[in-house]
Write a protein that holds these residues in place. Structure first.
Motif, PDB file in Angstrom:
ATOM      1  N   SER A   1       1.252  -1.067  -0.145  1.00  4.24           N
ATOM      2  CA  SER A   1      -0.220  -0.243   0.241  1.00  4.24           C
ATOM      3  C   SER A   1       0.760   0.719  -0.097  1.00  4.24           C
ATOM      4  O   SER A   1       0.406   1.947   0.977  1.00  4.24           O
ATOM      5  CB  SER A   1      -0.789   0.048   1.039  1.00  4.24           C
ATOM      6  N   TRP A   2       1.708   1.026  -0.792  1.00  7.38           N
ATOM      7  CA  TRP A   2       2.960   2.594  -0.793  1.00  7.38           C
ATOM      8  C   TRP A   2       1.563   3.976  -1.777  1.00  7.38           C
ATOM      9  O   TRP A   2       0.495   3.425  -1.760  1.00  7.38           O
ATOM     10  CB  TRP A   2       3.854   2.316  -1.999  1.00  7.38           C
ATOM     11  N   HIS A   3       2.649   5.052  -0.902  1.00  8.68           N
ATOM     12  CA  HIS A   3       1.184   5.859  -1.023  1.00  8.68           C
ATOM     13  C   HIS A   3       2.398   6.805  -2.062  1.00  8.68           C
ATOM     14  O   HIS A   3       3.903   7.026  -1.952  1.00  8.68           O
ATOM     15  CB  HIS A   3       2.071   6.802   0.245  1.00  8.68           C
ATOM     16  N   PRO A   4       1.236   7.097  -3.667  1.00  5.16           N
ATOM     17  CA  PRO A   4       2.453   7.526  -4.889  1.00  5.16           C
ATOM     18  C   PRO A   4       2.190   9.006  -4.313  1.00  5.16           C
ATOM     19  O   PRO A   4       3.527   9.141  -4.842  1.00  5.16           O
ATOM     20  CB  PRO A   4       0.399   7.936  -5.374  1.00  5.16           C
ATOM     21  N   HIS A   5       1.854   9.252  -3.663  1.00  9.77           N
ATOM     22  CA  HIS A   5       2.472  11.707  -3.523  1.00  9.77           C
ATOM     23  C   HIS A   5       4.230  10.881  -2.539  1.00  9.77           C
ATOM     24  O   HIS A   5       5.217  11.930  -2.825  1.00  9.77           O
ATOM     25  CB  HIS A   5       1.652  11.932  -2.814  1.00  9.77           C
ATOM     26  N   HIS A   6       3.722  10.554  -1.617  1.00  9.68           N
ATOM     27  CA  HIS A   6       4.739   9.499  -0.435  1.00  9.68           C
ATOM     28  C   HIS A   6       6.192   9.352  -1.471  1.00  9.68           C
ATOM     29  O   HIS A   6       7.127  10.094  -1.647  1.00  9.68           O
ATOM     30  CB  HIS A   6       4.678   9.173   0.438  1.00  9.68           C
ATOM     31  N   ILE A   7       6.595   8.066  -2.794  1.00  3.29           N
ATOM     32  CA  ILE A   7       6.871   8.179  -3.248  1.00  3.29           C
ATOM     33  C   ILE A   7       7.398   8.699  -4.527  1.00  3.29           C
ATOM     34  O   ILE A   7       8.791   8.734  -4.835  1.00  3.29           O
ATOM     35  CB  ILE A   7       6.250   6.768  -4.338  1.00  3.29           C
ATOM     36  N   ALA A   8       7.122   9.773  -5.104  1.00  2.73           N
ATOM     37  CA  ALA A   8       7.070  10.883  -6.462  1.00  2.73           C
ATOM     38  C   ALA A   8       8.402  11.938  -5.604  1.00  2.73           C
ATOM     39  O   ALA A   8       9.117  12.018  -5.626  1.00  2.73           O
ATOM     40  CB  ALA A   8       5.674  11.355  -6.528  1.00  2.73           C
ATOM     41  N   GLU A   9       7.751  12.611  -3.733  1.00  5.12           N
ATOM     42  CA  GLU A   9       8.298  12.785  -3.064  1.00  5.12           C
ATOM     43  C   GLU A   9       9.866  12.614  -2.959  1.00  5.12           C
ATOM     44  O   GLU A   9      11.240  12.940  -2.623  1.00  5.12           O
ATOM     45  CB  GLU A   9       7.617  13.593  -2.217  1.00  5.12           C
ATOM     46  N   ARG A  10       9.398  11.155  -2.334  1.00  3.34           N
ATOM     47  CA  ARG A  10      11.475  10.366  -1.679  1.00  3.34           C
ATOM     48  C   ARG A  10      12.313  10.506  -2.595  1.00  3.34           C
ATOM     49  O   ARG A  10      13.103  10.665  -2.722  1.00  3.34           O
ATOM     50  CB  ARG A  10      11.213   9.140  -1.917  1.00  3.34           C
ATOM     51  N   TYR A  11      11.154   9.982  -4.353  1.00  4.26           N
ATOM     52  CA  TYR A  11      11.987  10.124  -5.426  1.00  4.26           C
ATOM     53  C   TYR A  11      12.780  11.145  -6.007  1.00  4.26           C
ATOM     54  O   TYR A  11      13.879  11.705  -6.099  1.00  4.26           O
ATOM     55  CB  TYR A  11      11.701   9.167  -7.126  1.00  4.26           C
ATOM     56  N   GLY A  12      12.030  12.438  -5.757  1.00  2.46           N
ATOM     57  CA  GLY A  12      13.056  13.889  -5.974  1.00  2.46           C
ATOM     58  C   GLY A  12      13.744  14.127  -4.722  1.00  2.46           C
ATOM     59  O   GLY A  12      14.698  14.735  -5.718  1.00  2.46           O
ATOM     60  N   LEU A  13      13.251  13.821  -4.015  1.00  2.00           N
ATOM     61  CA  LEU A  13      13.967  14.377  -2.777  1.00  2.00           C
ATOM     62  C   LEU A  13      15.529  13.412  -3.080  1.00  2.00           C
ATOM     63  O   LEU A  13      17.094  14.180  -3.022  1.00  2.00           O
ATOM     64  CB  LEU A  13      13.759  13.874  -1.276  1.00  2.00           C
TER      65      LEU A  13
END
Length: 419
Positions: A218-230
């Motif tokens: 149940s990964w979180h799309p916005h959280h994943i996008a932020e993690r990759y961006g960071l």
């Protein structure tokens, strides 16, 4: 839960994150979090995790510089690809796991810190892997990181039921079996290691696909996008740091500002443009299915590796300009332009093409990649030319988007007036 809402009752459900407690809080069940959580952002532990992993990325970049500068580019690139895979894959597995299961209790924090210790062990072995072909410390650091990940999956399996429990156990067993295969790095002759790496990398990539074939995390799309961006930002920051140190050292030792200024300006334009191009569109809306997320997540190996390699290339160009590198100007220029072109193409495939409208917008980044490659043949002006090409790319993309928005607004006004 919004910031103004009252606190939840003391017994949270399986998809509700408990209220954080000082020091990580007491032990809690490691249960899956919901994809619909509001205000989900990267935690301080995740940011610390990223910073420590970039230490290993920096070590890989330094060794790539030495290999290319000493005219051993093919061997250096191969070793770089192998070491970077170990760093990236451990980072990625933790990132997706944390997005689905992070409960921030004491045990979770301790196991995460063990993973950080593992990447630091790996970083300590990077120079020996490049110079002496001794992968013992790299292998040991990777094993520490992966065994810590196995313990996380077993803990998640203990709290899960049904398909989720099966998935977690598949992850644990799959990761554990892969560590046996990586022992080949220590026992095989040097000629066999690239083939082992290719096979084991494919096997590692298949573990999540197999584990989640019946039940997805149940990964979180916005959280994943932020993690990759960071992580992209941190890697680009490391690129700027590496190039700055190289220019500073060269100026201090050789007083060659005239030769280095075009490289410094061009490198700065490249990194600024690389940041702009990556973050021009929010990508979390594209991450809707497991298939899309797997391709997007795996593809970032090329984005991260090429972004870090740009910094290494800038260092090589500086060393060649002050006659410290035993390579031609063409080779030094290629050390910058080729990873830059790869970065542009990778970002286009994974990000931009999903939001570009029309052939003209879609052609901007691929065309820019070709122009950057052509800059390789401009001698000492290659890096500056590549930087100017990327600046023009950003300007073109921004202009085309602005015109599209104006046309859409005009069409809406006409439609409103007609009604």
């Amino acid at each position: 839960m919004t910031p103004s809402s009252p606190p939840p009752p003391p017994s949270p459900g399986p998809h509700t994150r408990p209220t954080p407690l000082p020091g990580g809080g007491p032990l809690r069940k490691l249960v899956s979090r919901g994809r619909g959580e509001e205000h989900r952002v990267a935690s301080p532990l995740e940011l610390f995790f990223d910073l420590c992993f970039v230490v290993a990325v920096a070590q890989a970049g330094v060794q790539l510089v030495h290999s290319v500068a000493e005219a051993h580019a093919a061997e250096g690139i191969l070793n770089y690809a192998m070491v970077f895979f170990a760093i990236w894959w451990a980072w990625m597995n933790f990132t997706w796991f944390a997005s689905a299961y992070d409960n921030d209790d004491v045990l979770y924090r301790i196991v995460t810190l063990v993973q950080i210790a593992g990447v630091l062990v790996l970083a300590a072995g990077v120079s020996r892997a490049f110079e002496e072909h001794d992968f013992l410390l790299v292998w040991l650091g990777y094993v520490i990181m992966r065994l810590a990940m196995v313990s996380q999956w077993l803990r998640a399996a203990r709290s899960a039921r049904g398909g989720e429990r099966v998935m977690a156990l598949r992850y644990a067993v799959g990761v554990l079996l892969c560590q046996i295969g990586w022992v080949g790095l220590l026992v095989l002759p040097e000629t066999g290691r690239p083939w082992l790496f290719l096979v084991m990398a494919i096997v590692e990539l298949c573990v999540p696909v197999y584990a989640e074939k019946d039940h997805t995390t149940s990964w979180h799309p916005h959280h994943i996008a932020e993690r990759y961006g960071l992580f992209t930002i941190i890697v680009l920051g490391e690129t700027i740091l590496a190039a700055t140190v190289a220019v500073k050292s060269a100026v201090a030792e050789n007083d060659a500002l005239g030769e280095l200024l075009p490289i410094a300006v061009g490198g700065l334009l490249i990194v600024f443009s690389a940041w702009w191009i990556y973050f021009v569109v929010p990508i979390h809306g594209h991450l809707r299915s497991s298939k899309e997320s797997f391709l997007w997540g795996y593809g970032h190996y090329l984005i991260f590796a090429s972004a870090a390699a740009i910094g290494a290339g800038l260092e090589v160009s500086v060393e060649q300009a002050v006659h410290k590198a035993h390579i031609s100007t063409l080779a030094a220029s290629a050390a910058v332009t080729l990873p830059t072109a790869l970065y542009l193409l990778s970002v286009w495939v994974l990000h931009a093409r999903h939001y570009k409208v029309g052939t003209l917008q879609q052609a901007v980044l691929p065309t820019s990649a070709l122009v950057v490659i052509a800059c390789t043949f401009l001698g000492h002006w290659a890096v500056l030319a590549a930087g100017l090409a990327l600046t023009a790319t950003v300007a073109t993309g921004t202009t085309l988007t602005a015109r599209m928005v104006q046309r859409e607004e005009g069409a809406e006004k006409e439609a409103t007036a007609a009604d």
